[in-house]
Design an enzyme around this catalytic site. Structure first.
Site, short mmCIF file in Angstrom:
data_model
loop_
_atom_site.label_atom_id
_atom_site.label_comp_id
_atom_site.label_asym_id
_atom_site.label_seq_id
_atom_site.Cartn_x
_atom_site.Cartn_y
_atom_site.Cartn_z
N ARG A 188 0.82 -1.21 0.00
CA ARG A 188 0.00 0.00 0.00
C ARG A 188 0.86 1.26 0.00
O ARG A 188 0.42 2.32 -0.46
CB ARG A 188 -1.00 -0.05 1.16
CG ARG A 188 -2.04 -1.14 0.96
CD ARG A 188 -2.96 -1.29 2.14
NE ARG A 188 -2.32 -1.78 3.34
CZ ARG A 188 -2.18 -3.06 3.68
NH1 ARG A 188 -2.64 -4.00 2.87
NH2 ARG A 188 -1.59 -3.41 4.80
N GLU B 181 3.27 -7.11 13.29
CA GLU B 181 2.20 -7.40 14.24
C GLU B 181 1.80 -8.88 14.16
O GLU B 181 1.41 -9.47 15.16
CB GLU B 181 1.01 -6.49 13.93
CG GLU B 181 0.13 -6.24 15.13
CD GLU B 181 -0.97 -5.24 14.83
OE1 GLU B 181 -0.90 -4.59 13.77
OE2 GLU B 181 -1.88 -5.14 15.64
P1 AMP Z 1 4.30 -2.75 11.81
O1 AMP Z 1 5.58 -3.28 11.25
O2 AMP Z 1 3.82 -3.57 13.00
O3 AMP Z 1 4.35 -1.27 12.11
O4 AMP Z 1 3.17 -3.01 10.73
C1 AMP Z 1 3.04 -2.15 9.65
C2 AMP Z 1 2.74 -2.87 8.36
O5 AMP Z 1 1.80 -3.92 8.52
C3 AMP Z 1 2.17 -1.90 7.37
O6 AMP Z 1 2.75 -2.16 6.10
C4 AMP Z 1 0.69 -2.16 7.41
O7 AMP Z 1 0.14 -2.10 6.12
C5 AMP Z 1 0.53 -3.55 8.02
N1 AMP Z 1 -0.40 -3.56 9.17
C6 AMP Z 1 -0.08 -3.81 10.46
N2 AMP Z 1 -1.14 -3.76 11.26
C7 AMP Z 1 -2.20 -3.46 10.47
C8 AMP Z 1 -3.60 -3.24 10.70
N3 AMP Z 1 -4.15 -3.33 11.94
N4 AMP Z 1 -4.38 -2.93 9.64
C9 AMP Z 1 -3.84 -2.81 8.39
N5 AMP Z 1 -2.54 -3.01 8.11
C10 AMP Z 1 -1.72 -3.34 9.12
#
Ligand code: AMP
Length: 181
Positions: free
Chosen positions: A64, A101
């Protein structure tokens, strides 16, 4: 003020409970992207602080971050550099493992994507744990980039990723916040 200004933007994001696994609320920006006013507002707001300043490259995180980052790069008249999941880039890459996550992964960038000293703006749709963005910043810095800022449409502040990134000395900008995970 900022939150009120972007309330229409926030309303354009669809929330999908228990996707991709129980307990996660997936913040789906496809509904923001398909709404012309929201898409323009999101891109304009991401661009605004950097218009007129020198940004050599916008780095977008798969997938995205490519859509938003491409539009931001066009508006800033800068280049665009993709940061992708392992094995997707055709040329020689540098790679980093990171935790997100829901699991762990690798991200990669072409070894020659950035010139030493390039001013780079990092763009993605959402910051949660900050694992992905931290790995991206580390990759960019490894190649000699000056990371001007990291910009996201959505922050999940309770998870603390944006703060983690700020602790690394990166300026972080987000447009809307959601509670929880
Ligand atoms: P992080 O590395 O935990 O900050 O996760 C960020 C990445 O995971 C981004 O590329 C987001 O698109 C995706 N992502 C993580 N959590 C979500 C969520 N609750 N909803 C949508 N995309 C998420």
């Amino acid at each position: 003020m900022e939150a009120r200004k972007h309330s229409a933007l926030k309303d354009s994001i669809r929330s999908i409970p228990d996707y991709p696994k129980p307990g996660i609320i997936f913040r789906d920006i496809t509904t923001l992207l398909s709404d012309p006013r929201s898409f323009r507002r999101a891109v304009d707001s991401l661009v605004h602080p950097y218009a007129g300043g020198q940004v050599d490259q916008v780095a977008g995180i798969e997938a995205r971050g490519f859509i938003l980052g491409g539009a931001v790069a066009h508006q800033l008249s800068s280049g665009f550099v993709p940061i992708r999941k392992k094995g997707k880039l055709p040329h020689k890459t540098v790679s980093l493992e990171y935790s997100l996550e829901y699991g762990t992964d690798h991200i990669e960038i072409h070894v020659d994507a950035i010139k030493k000293g390039d001013r780079v703006l990092l763009v993605d749709d959402l910051i949660a744990t900050g694992g992905t963005a931290t790995a991206a910043v580390n990759l960019l810095r490894q190649l000699g980039a000056e990371v001007v800022a990291a910009c996201f449409v959505i922050d999940l502040p309770e998870i603390g990723g944006a703060q983690k990134l700020r602790d690394l000395g990166v300026q972080v900008r987000t447009l809307v916040e959601f509670e929880g995970h």
